[in-house]
Design a protein around this motif. Sequence first.
Motif, short mmCIF file in Angstrom:
data_model
loop_
_atom_site.label_atom_id
_atom_site.label_comp_id
_atom_site.label_asym_id
_atom_site.label_seq_id
_atom_site.Cartn_x
_atom_site.Cartn_y
_atom_site.Cartn_z
N GLU A 51 30.46 31.16 46.40
CA GLU A 51 30.83 32.58 46.36
C GLU A 51 32.08 32.84 47.19
N LEU A 52 32.19 32.15 48.31
CA LEU A 52 33.38 32.30 49.13
C LEU A 52 34.62 31.87 48.36
N GLN A 53 34.55 30.72 47.67
CA GLN A 53 35.70 30.25 46.91
C GLN A 53 36.07 31.24 45.81
N ARG A 54 35.06 31.84 45.19
CA ARG A 54 35.33 32.86 44.18
C ARG A 54 36.09 34.03 44.80
N GLN A 55 35.60 34.48 45.96
CA GLN A 55 36.23 35.62 46.60
C GLN A 55 37.65 35.30 47.04
N ALA A 75 33.14 29.83 33.86
CA ALA A 75 31.85 29.84 34.55
C ALA A 75 31.97 30.39 35.96
N VAL A 76 33.19 30.61 36.42
CA VAL A 76 33.42 31.05 37.79
C VAL A 76 34.00 32.46 37.83
N LEU A 77 34.94 32.73 36.92
CA LEU A 77 35.67 34.00 36.91
C LEU A 77 35.50 34.68 35.56
N THR A 78 35.61 35.98 35.56
CA THR A 78 35.54 36.73 34.31
C THR A 78 36.87 36.58 33.56
N PRO A 79 36.88 36.82 32.25
CA PRO A 79 38.15 36.74 31.52
C PRO A 79 39.21 37.67 32.10
N GLU A 80 38.80 38.84 32.57
CA GLU A 80 39.76 39.77 33.16
C GLU A 80 40.36 39.20 34.45
N GLN A 81 39.54 38.57 35.28
CA GLN A 81 40.03 37.98 36.52
C GLN A 81 40.99 36.82 36.25
#
Length: 412
Positions: free
Chosen positions: A368-372, A45-51
């Motif tokens: 969004e910051l945590q994602r980045q 839910a936070v990152l793509t499978p590739e990430q």
Amino acid sequence: MTSPERRVALGVTVLSGLVLAVLAAVLVPWDPVPGGPLPAVDPGAVLTPEQIERAERFASRTDPWSHLSLAVRVLLACLLGLTRRGRAVFARLPGPWWAGVVLAVALFEVVLRVVTLPFAVLVRRQLLAYGLSTQSWPTWALDLVKGEAVDIAVGSVALLLLIGCARRWQRAWPAIAGSVAALLVVVGSFVYPLLVEPLFHDFEPLPDGELRTQILQLADEEGVDVDEILVSDASRRTTTLNAYVSGIGGTRRVVVYDNLVADQPPEQVLSVVAHELAHARHGDVVIGTVLGAAGTCFAIGLLGLAWGAARRRGVATTGPAVVPLVLALYLLAMLVSSPVQNGISRQLELRADVDALRATGDPEAFIELQRQLAIRSLADPTPPAWERLWFASHPTVLVRIALAERVGSGQE
């Protein structure tokens, strides 16, 4: 060990241990998360499978080398410090006792660094391959040399203090050395931002403008006196984003990475700064320093109890031969206590996250910051439980995002 010396060492151990336990119970926020246990969000839910795959692949190519480097470092330290042959090398160092101690610290640190250098090179090659490092090999090597010089200087001061006290006060040295060492921990928190940080980074004040005005306004609302807001030239070394607070009193400063200011929207920068201001408001640097001082005194008390056993085995405890023994025991103690130290750090980080979310009122920017941060640093979103327990000083990105969702939804 004479009976009076043993009693002093035991007294220092018991008293400092009790003080450490009380301070930890009172100062550490053991339940900082509102609303009870906090299950992590689903990584998908936070990152793509590739990430996710890229982060896990990076971890699989760096973590084994890092763990192996630590294992080799500990094993070599034990061979140098806990065996007669290892200590014999240091016993032959020339000069008066104080010169021998400095040489012994330097020899110990350099040997460990040289032996583990191939692992550091392998990890750095991966950092370059994945685009996490912008630093050239020569400047990386220079930073290694600087780091070793700092370690040798700090270790030499500590060992000179310890052995000097043992030579001067044969009975009371654990109490005297423990008290002075605890004081030096406090002094170190004052001077570290002034003496050590500039060795590795250049700092400039955050320029006047809307961002600086917003930060000062946020600090004023949070009741935090900001001594300095500095921008570090971190982009010369890394592509990861970060900020931190360091120092005590007049040396306290909030530092943000230049790439954080340049690459992220102002609301995300404010989210990071709000987190660091929360550390400052709660005095987390002071808490860490006080706990470190008490822990240092406790460690010296334990060392005092082990001193007699070493002496009975023929170890000269007033010269360079004891240096590898002390440093090996220190390394083992740091390894064993890592889960406790990092567990405390994670609690402080969660409290700062809660305060930052409340101060900014912008959970979306925080998420969004945590994602980045996770994407830029290639942080493994689901590291092994034992690895989190032993080495993680911060909550995982999935836990921090779950916290933001809870605070944002008002389920506190």
